[in-house]
Design a protein around this motif. Structure first.
Motif, PDB file in Angstrom:
ATOM      1  N   THR A 108     -22.985   2.819   5.704  1.00 30.54           N
ATOM      2  CA  THR A 108     -21.808   2.143   6.238  1.00 30.54           C
ATOM      3  C   THR A 108     -20.565   2.693   5.559  1.00 30.54           C
ATOM      4  N   PHE A 109     -19.664   3.248   6.343  1.00 35.54           N
ATOM      5  CA  PHE A 109     -18.378   3.693   5.820  1.00 35.54           C
ATOM      6  C   PHE A 109     -17.435   2.496   5.777  1.00 35.54           C
ATOM      7  N   ARG A 110     -16.652   2.394   4.711  1.00 35.30           N
ATOM      8  CA  ARG A 110     -15.742   1.276   4.532  1.00 35.30           C
ATOM      9  C   ARG A 110     -14.306   1.799   4.409  1.00 35.30           C
ATOM     10  N   ARG A 111     -13.351   1.051   4.936  1.00 38.00           N
ATOM     11  CA  ARG A 111     -11.934   1.294   4.701  1.00 38.00           C
ATOM     12  C   ARG A 111     -11.325   0.002   4.162  1.00 38.00           C
ATOM     13  N   VAL A 112     -10.558   0.134   3.094  1.00 31.88           N
ATOM     14  CA  VAL A 112     -10.052  -1.025   2.372  1.00 31.88           C
ATOM     15  C   VAL A 112      -8.535  -0.909   2.218  1.00 31.88           C
ATOM     16  N   PRO A 113      -7.752  -1.752   2.892  1.00 36.34           N
ATOM     17  CA  PRO A 113      -6.306  -1.742   2.647  1.00 36.34           C
ATOM     18  C   PRO A 113      -6.026  -2.092   1.184  1.00 36.34           C
ATOM     19  N   TYR A 114      -5.003  -1.463   0.628  1.00 38.16           N
ATOM     20  CA  TYR A 114      -4.648  -1.737  -0.758  1.00 38.16           C
ATOM     21  C   TYR A 114      -3.138  -1.575  -0.910  1.00 38.16           C
ATOM     22  N   ASP A 115      -2.626  -1.802  -2.095  1.00 38.48           N
ATOM     23  CA  ASP A 115      -1.192  -1.703  -2.348  1.00 38.48           C
ATOM     24  C   ASP A 115      -0.800  -0.233  -2.507  1.00 38.48           C
ATOM     25  N   ASN A 116      -0.799   0.486  -1.396  1.00 36.54           N
ATOM     26  CA  ASN A 116      -0.455   1.902  -1.480  1.00 36.54           C
ATOM     27  C   ASN A 116       1.021   2.105  -1.795  1.00 36.54           C
ATOM     28  N   ALA A 117       1.870   1.145  -1.418  1.00 40.82           N
ATOM     29  CA  ALA A 117       3.282   1.248  -1.790  1.00 40.82           C
ATOM     30  C   ALA A 117       3.440   1.150  -3.300  1.00 40.82           C
ATOM     31  N   GLY A 118       2.655   0.271  -3.931  1.00 42.14           N
ATOM     32  CA  GLY A 118       2.699   0.165  -5.385  1.00 42.14           C
ATOM     33  C   GLY A 118       2.179   1.414  -6.062  1.00 42.14           C
ATOM     34  N   ALA A 119       1.121   2.006  -5.497  1.00 44.54           N
ATOM     35  CA  ALA A 119       0.582   3.245  -6.059  1.00 44.54           C
ATOM     36  C   ALA A 119       1.598   4.378  -5.922  1.00 44.54           C
ATOM     37  N   ALA A 120       2.288   4.437  -4.771  1.00 42.78           N
ATOM     38  CA  ALA A 120       3.309   5.468  -4.580  1.00 42.78           C
ATOM     39  C   ALA A 120       4.477   5.254  -5.541  1.00 42.78           C
ATOM     40  N   ALA A 121       4.859   3.997  -5.749  1.00 45.61           N
ATOM     41  CA  ALA A 121       5.943   3.709  -6.697  1.00 45.61           C
ATOM     42  C   ALA A 121       5.563   4.131  -8.109  1.00 45.61           C
ATOM     43  N   ALA A 122       4.298   3.960  -8.479  1.00 43.81           N
ATOM     44  CA  ALA A 122       3.840   4.372  -9.807  1.00 43.81           C
ATOM     45  C   ALA A 122       3.915   5.887  -9.964  1.00 43.81           C
ATOM     46  N   VAL A 123       3.584   6.616  -8.892  1.00 44.51           N
ATOM     47  CA  VAL A 123       3.693   8.077  -8.923  1.00 44.51           C
ATOM     48  C   VAL A 123       5.143   8.485  -9.146  1.00 44.51           C
ATOM     49  N   ARG A 124       6.065   7.837  -8.437  1.00 45.95           N
ATOM     50  CA  ARG A 124       7.487   8.167  -8.602  1.00 45.95           C
ATOM     51  C   ARG A 124       7.980   7.789  -9.999  1.00 45.95           C
ATOM     52  N   ALA A 125       7.570   6.624 -10.488  1.00 47.40           N
ATOM     53  CA  ALA A 125       8.015   6.187 -11.812  1.00 47.40           C
ATOM     54  C   ALA A 125       7.528   7.127 -12.910  1.00 47.40           C
ATOM     55  N   ALA A 126       6.385   7.744 -12.689  1.00 52.95           N
ATOM     56  CA  ALA A 126       5.837   8.686 -13.666  1.00 52.95           C
ATOM     57  C   ALA A 126       6.513  10.042 -13.599  1.00 52.95           C
ATOM     58  N   GLY A 127       7.360  10.255 -12.597  1.00 49.66           N
ATOM     59  CA  GLY A 127       8.028  11.541 -12.449  1.00 49.66           C
ATOM     60  C   GLY A 127       7.153  12.620 -11.850  1.00 49.66           C
ATOM     61  N   LEU A 128       6.099  12.238 -11.175  1.00 48.36           N
ATOM     62  CA  LEU A 128       5.200  13.210 -10.554  1.00 48.36           C
ATOM     63  C   LEU A 128       5.787  13.675  -9.217  1.00 48.36           C
ATOM     64  N   PRO A 129       5.297  14.783  -8.668  1.00 46.71           N
ATOM     65  CA  PRO A 129       5.911  15.340  -7.458  1.00 46.71           C
ATOM     66  C   PRO A 129       6.000  14.344  -6.306  1.00 46.71           C
ATOM     67  N   GLU A 130       7.161  14.291  -5.678  1.00 52.55           N
ATOM     68  CA  GLU A 130       7.427  13.347  -4.606  1.00 52.55           C
ATOM     69  C   GLU A 130       6.439  13.443  -3.439  1.00 52.55           C
ATOM     70  N   PRO A 131       5.997  14.639  -3.027  1.00 51.83           N
ATOM     71  CA  PRO A 131       5.033  14.675  -1.910  1.00 51.83           C
ATOM     72  C   PRO A 131       3.767  13.897  -2.176  1.00 51.83           C
ATOM     73  N   LEU A 132       3.368  13.755  -3.430  1.00 52.99           N
ATOM     74  CA  LEU A 132       2.160  12.997  -3.745  1.00 52.99           C
ATOM     75  C   LEU A 132       2.362  11.509  -3.498  1.00 52.99           C
ATOM     76  N   ALA A 133       3.558  11.006  -3.729  1.00 52.67           N
ATOM     77  CA  ALA A 133       3.859   9.613  -3.422  1.00 52.67           C
ATOM     78  C   ALA A 133       3.894   9.393  -1.911  1.00 52.67           C
ATOM     79  N   ARG A 134       4.536  10.315  -1.190  1.00 48.77           N
ATOM     80  CA  ARG A 134       4.637  10.162   0.263  1.00 48.77           C
ATOM     81  C   ARG A 134       3.258  10.222   0.907  1.00 48.77           C
TER      82      ARG A 134
END
Length: 247
Positions: free
Chosen positions: A215-241
Motif C-alpha cells: 500500500t502506497f501512502r501519501r501524508v499531508p504535512y506542514d510543507n510550508a513550515g519545512a520550506a520556511a526552515a530551509v529559508r531560515a537556514a540560508g539554504l538554496p531557495e529552489p529547495l524551499a520552493r
C-alpha cells in the motif's frame, strides 16, 4: 510481518514526523529506511537521531548517496545546490551521527525482500531506476521476489511475469495492491522528505510480507513550515520552493 518503508527523508523533520505518525496507526512490525536521511532539508540532526533510534529498536537502514557524500565516501560530484547543503550539513553533525552514516550498508535483505537506495546491480554507483528498462535490469540483478528502492523520489511499481513481460504502474495511494503469485516486483515508495511528482504530500509505503500486499501512502504535512526552515537556514531557495510545489 508489516513493514513500513520510508526513503529520501532529506532532513525534513515535518515530513518524517507526519509519516511516522501515520504509520503508527497501522502498527508496523518493522521499519525499513532506504537512504538519504540528510541533504536538501534543514533538520539533519533531528532526522538522523530519529532514524538511529528506530535502528536501535530493530529497523533496517541502508545508505543513500547524500549520506555517502556527507560521510565523505561518495565517488562522484553532486549538483551545486545539493553539494552546498552537504557542506552546510557536515559541521552540524556530531561524531556519532557521522559514524552512523559511514557504517550504513549499501543493501539489506529480509526474507524475500531486497533493499537498496538506488539500485541492486551497482548500488555504489547510484544509478536511478526511472524506466521499465531500468527495472528489468534491477530484477535481473538479484533473485528476490520483492525489490524496494528509493532515489527516484516518485512512487512507482514494476513487475516481471514468468514469461519475461514487464509491467509498469503508477500506484494509487491508499489502495492495497496484491503482489502474490509468480510475478516479481520492484517498488519505489516515493520520497518522504522531498516529493517531486506534483503532489507535495509526503510519501511512504506499507508492505505485508504475509499477505504480500503493498500500500502506497501519501501524508499531508506542514510543507510550508519545512520550506520556511530551509529559508531560515540560508539554504538554496529552489529547495524551499520544491517543498511547496513538489515540482
Amino acid at each position: 510481518m508489516l513493514l513500513a518503508l520510508l526513503t529520501d527523508l532529506h532532513a525534513n523533520r515535518q515530513a518524517l514526523s507526519a509519516c511516522l505518525d501515520d504509520a503508527a496507526d497501522f502498527s508496523p512490525d518493522r521499519y525499513v529506511f532506504l537512504g538519504d536521511y540528510v541533504g536538501y532539508g534543514a533538520d539533519p540532526e533531528w532526522v538522523l537521531d530519529t532514524v538511529m533510534h528506530y535502528v536501535e529498536w530493530g529497523a533496517i537502514a541502508v545508505r543513500g548517496n547524500h549520506d555517502a557524500a556527507t560521510a565523505g565516501t561518495l565517488r562522484r560530484s553532486m549538483r551545486p545546490d545539493a553539494q552546498a547543503v552537504i557542506e552546510w550539513t557536515r559541521p552540524r553533525l556530531a561524531s556519532h551521527q557521522r559514524d552512523f552514516l559511514h557504517s550504513l550498508p549499501l543493501t539489506a535483505e529480509l526474507e524475500q525482500c531486497f533493499f537498496a537506495h538506488a539500485n541492486p546491480w551497482q548500488p555504489e554507483e547510484w544509478e536511478y531506476v526511472l524506466s521499465p528498462a531500468d527495472a528489468a535490469h534491477a530484477l535481473a540483478a538479484v533473485p528476490h521476489k520483492f525489490i524496494f528502492c528509493g532515489h527516484a523520489h516518485d512512487p512507482a511499481l514494476y513487475n516481471l511475469s514468468s514469461m519475461g513481460k514487464l509491467g509498469h504502474y503508477l500506484p494509487v495511494p491508499g489502495q492495497a495492491i496484491p503482489l502474490a503469485g509468480p510475478r516479481r516486483w520492484l517498488a519505489i515508495p516515493g520520497s518522504a522528505g522531498q516529493p517531486r511528482d506534483g503532489n507535495p504530500a509526503a510519501a511512504y509505503a506499507l508492505f505485508d510480507t504475509d499477505s504480500q500486499s503493498l500500500t502506497f501512502r501519501r501524508v499531508p504535512y506542514d510543507n510550508a513550515g519545512a520550506a520556511a526552515a530551509v529559508r531560515a537556514a540560508g539554504l538554496p531557495e529552489p529547495l524551499a520552493r520544491r517543498l511547496e510545489t513538489a515540482g
